[in-house]
Design an enzyme around this catalytic site. Structure first.
Site, PDB file in Angstrom:
ATOM      1  N   TYR A 180      -2.079  -1.164  10.396  1.00  0.00           N
ATOM      2  CA  TYR A 180      -2.014  -1.304   8.934  1.00  0.00           C
ATOM      3  C   TYR A 180      -0.701  -0.735   8.399  1.00  0.00           C
ATOM      4  O   TYR A 180      -0.006  -1.366   7.590  1.00  0.00           O
ATOM      5  CB  TYR A 180      -3.225  -0.581   8.333  1.00  0.00           C
ATOM      6  CG  TYR A 180      -3.450  -0.782   6.867  1.00  0.00           C
ATOM      7  CD1 TYR A 180      -4.189  -1.867   6.392  1.00  0.00           C
ATOM      8  CD2 TYR A 180      -2.964   0.133   5.930  1.00  0.00           C
ATOM      9  CE1 TYR A 180      -4.424  -2.045   5.035  1.00  0.00           C
ATOM     10  CE2 TYR A 180      -3.192  -0.037   4.574  1.00  0.00           C
ATOM     11  CZ  TYR A 180      -3.928  -1.123   4.128  1.00  0.00           C
ATOM     12  OH  TYR A 180      -4.161  -1.282   2.778  1.00  0.00           O
TER      13      TYR A 180
ATOM     14  N   SER B  26       0.871  -1.180   0.000  1.00  0.00           N
ATOM     15  CA  SER B  26       0.000   0.000   0.000  1.00  0.00           C
ATOM     16  C   SER B  26       0.902   1.223   0.000  1.00  0.00           C
ATOM     17  O   SER B  26       2.081   1.131   0.390  1.00  0.00           O
ATOM     18  CB  SER B  26      -0.856   0.005   1.275  1.00  0.00           C
ATOM     19  OG  SER B  26      -1.499   1.256   1.447  1.00  0.00           O
TER      20      SER B  26
HETATM   21  P1  NAD Z   1     -11.369  -6.447   0.205  1.00  0.00           P
HETATM   22  O1  NAD Z   1     -11.916  -6.333   1.587  1.00  0.00           O
HETATM   23  O2  NAD Z   1     -12.207  -6.103  -0.973  1.00  0.00           O
HETATM   24  O3  NAD Z   1     -10.817  -7.913  -0.061  1.00  0.00           O
HETATM   25  C1  NAD Z   1     -10.043  -8.571   0.882  1.00  0.00           C
HETATM   26  C2  NAD Z   1      -9.963 -10.032   0.511  1.00  0.00           C
HETATM   27  O4  NAD Z   1      -9.203 -10.682   1.522  1.00  0.00           O
HETATM   28  C3  NAD Z   1     -11.322 -10.729   0.466  1.00  0.00           C
HETATM   29  O5  NAD Z   1     -11.312 -11.714  -0.550  1.00  0.00           O
HETATM   30  C4  NAD Z   1     -11.407 -11.395   1.843  1.00  0.00           C
HETATM   31  O6  NAD Z   1     -12.246 -12.544   1.866  1.00  0.00           O
HETATM   32  C5  NAD Z   1      -9.954 -11.768   2.025  1.00  0.00           C
HETATM   33  N1  NAD Z   1      -9.568 -11.992   3.404  1.00  0.00           N
HETATM   34  C6  NAD Z   1      -9.752 -11.173   4.478  1.00  0.00           C
HETATM   35  N2  NAD Z   1      -9.276 -11.771   5.587  1.00  0.00           N
HETATM   36  C7  NAD Z   1      -8.806 -12.980   5.200  1.00  0.00           C
HETATM   37  C8  NAD Z   1      -8.196 -14.048   5.882  1.00  0.00           C
HETATM   38  N3  NAD Z   1      -7.988 -14.021   7.207  1.00  0.00           N
HETATM   39  N4  NAD Z   1      -7.850 -15.154   5.179  1.00  0.00           N
HETATM   40  C9  NAD Z   1      -8.068 -15.218   3.843  1.00  0.00           C
HETATM   41  N5  NAD Z   1      -8.628 -14.228   3.141  1.00  0.00           N
HETATM   42  C10 NAD Z   1      -8.983 -13.117   3.817  1.00  0.00           C
HETATM   43  O7  NAD Z   1     -10.020  -5.572   0.239  1.00  0.00           O
HETATM   44  P2  NAD Z   1      -9.147  -4.911  -0.922  1.00  0.00           P
HETATM   45  O8  NAD Z   1      -9.335  -3.453  -0.852  1.00  0.00           O
HETATM   46  O9  NAD Z   1      -9.346  -5.612  -2.213  1.00  0.00           O
HETATM   47  O10 NAD Z   1      -7.688  -5.199  -0.352  1.00  0.00           O
HETATM   48  C11 NAD Z   1      -6.815  -6.155  -0.910  1.00  0.00           C
HETATM   49  C12 NAD Z   1      -5.388  -5.795  -0.534  1.00  0.00           C
HETATM   50  O11 NAD Z   1      -5.066  -4.526  -1.106  1.00  0.00           O
HETATM   51  C13 NAD Z   1      -5.174  -5.649   0.976  1.00  0.00           C
HETATM   52  O12 NAD Z   1      -3.906  -6.189   1.320  1.00  0.00           O
HETATM   53  C14 NAD Z   1      -5.191  -4.148   1.181  1.00  0.00           C
HETATM   54  O13 NAD Z   1      -4.454  -3.776   2.310  1.00  0.00           O
HETATM   55  C15 NAD Z   1      -4.538  -3.684  -0.094  1.00  0.00           C
HETATM   56  N6  NAD Z   1      -4.809  -2.291  -0.426  1.00  0.00           N
HETATM   57  C16 NAD Z   1      -6.079  -1.858  -0.649  1.00  0.00           C
HETATM   58  C17 NAD Z   1      -6.292  -0.522  -0.983  1.00  0.00           C
HETATM   59  C18 NAD Z   1      -7.651   0.032  -1.268  1.00  0.00           C
HETATM   60  O14 NAD Z   1      -7.764   1.253  -1.427  1.00  0.00           O
HETATM   61  N7  NAD Z   1      -8.687  -0.780  -1.357  1.00  0.00           N
HETATM   62  C19 NAD Z   1      -5.201   0.355  -1.070  1.00  0.00           C
HETATM   63  C20 NAD Z   1      -3.928  -0.139  -0.828  1.00  0.00           C
HETATM   64  C21 NAD Z   1      -3.740  -1.454  -0.525  1.00  0.00           C
END
Ligand code: NAD
Length: 256
Positions: free
Chosen positions: A152, A139
């Site tokens: 985080y 991130s």
């Molecule tokens: P999201 O909540 O849409 O998806 C998260 C996924 O992780 C889901 O499929 C969920 O079922 C799975 N998950 C959660 N806990 C779990 C566990 N204990 N075991 C297995 N699977 C698990 O989130 P997202 O926004 O798509 O985030 C995905 C990644 O991207 C994360 O690492 C997040 O930190 C990173 N990220 C997101 C953003 C953003 O703006 N959305 C920005 C930077 C980084």
């Protein structure tokens, strides 16, 4: 570019960014092992259209034993994991003094320790075949801080440190390890933060615009598919000398 005959394991790919990455890799011909909570049947059906072998494993990546079971399943079903995308992640926003200890532990386990476990399980096979790609979805919060996100930010900085070490330890092989640092992407994880603003009295559109305006100069969300295309590039031969990098795709967030 084709990923035919390659297998990609993408943690946390039943929604959001992970699903977008899975879609792009499947379209490039990879077999895909999805992971994550919730009903995966729609994602499985969609990815099967691209004529790849697709499976789902519901391992909770906060538990190392379940990660080991998922890798054993991947070996049995596909014979190998060639591409590992460590993507699963959760968020909790609270000031440090109020941060619930269990949330801290869960974020460190899911966002950081699972990257260590997946990597240690993937590397022996990648080294044996002398080809592999590990892409860690960190991130912008792996490179800068924000208030309310102690766990985080600590976990994501840890992911970038881990990426550098793995990049160095594999530097003379055809295995690479890199991190991607997204800015805001409109997924359930970010919608929760918009909902908190709405609960505090903001209109929905205003809450979304304010969230973007505070950090992301483009004032547009990055999309999961754009991140998927960057993962695809990191899987290519053109990217074989990109090693230990932390590559931001953030609408200008880190340029400020
Ligand atoms: P999201 O909540 O849409 O998806 C998260 C996924 O992780 C889901 O499929 C969920 O079922 C799975 N998950 C959660 N806990 C779990 C566990 N204990 N075991 C297995 N699977 C698990 O989130 P997202 O926004 O798509 O985030 C995905 C990644 O991207 C994360 O690492 C997040 O930190 C990173 N990220 C997101 C953003 C953003 O703006 N959305 C920005 C930077 C980084």
């Amino acid at each position: 570019m084709t990923l035919k005959h390659k297998t990609a394991l993408i943690t946390g790919s039943t929604s959001g960014i992970g699903l977008g990455i899975a879609r792009v890799l499947a379209q490039a011909g990879a077999n895909v092992l999805l992971n994550g909570f919730g009903d995966a049947s729609a994602a499985l059906a969609e990815l099967q259209q691209y004529a790849t072998q697709v499976r789902h494993h519901g391992a909770d990546v906060s538990d190392p034993a379940q990660i080991e079971a998922m890798f054993a399943y991947a070996e049995a079903e596909f014979g190998a994991v060639d591409i590992l995308v460590n993507n699963a992640g959760i968020q909790h926003v609270a000031a440090l003094e109020d941060f619930p200890v269990q949330r801290w532990d869960a974020i460190i386990a899911i966002n950081l320790s699972s990257v260590f476990h997946g990597t240690r399980l993937a590397l022996p096979g990648m080294r044996a075949r002398n080809w592999g790609r590990i892409v860690n979805i960190a991130s912008v919060h792996g490179l800068v801080g924000s208030t309310g996100k102690a766990a985080y930010v600590a976990a994501k900085h840890g992911v970038i440190g881990l990426t550098k070490v793995v990049g160095l330890e594999t530097a003379t092989t055809q295995v690479t390890c890199n991190a991607i640092c997204p800015g805001w992407v409109l997924t359930p994880l970010v919608q929760q933060q918009i909902d908190q603003r709405i609960a505090a009295g903001a209109e929905a559109d205003q809450a979304r615009d304010d969230l973007l305006a505070e950090k992301q100069p483009s004032r547009q969300f990055v999309t999961p598919e754009q991140l998927g295309e960057l993962v695809l590039f990191l899987c290519s031969e053109a990217a074989s000398q990109v090693r230990g990098a932390a590559w931001n795709m953030d609408g200008g967030w880190l340029a400020q």
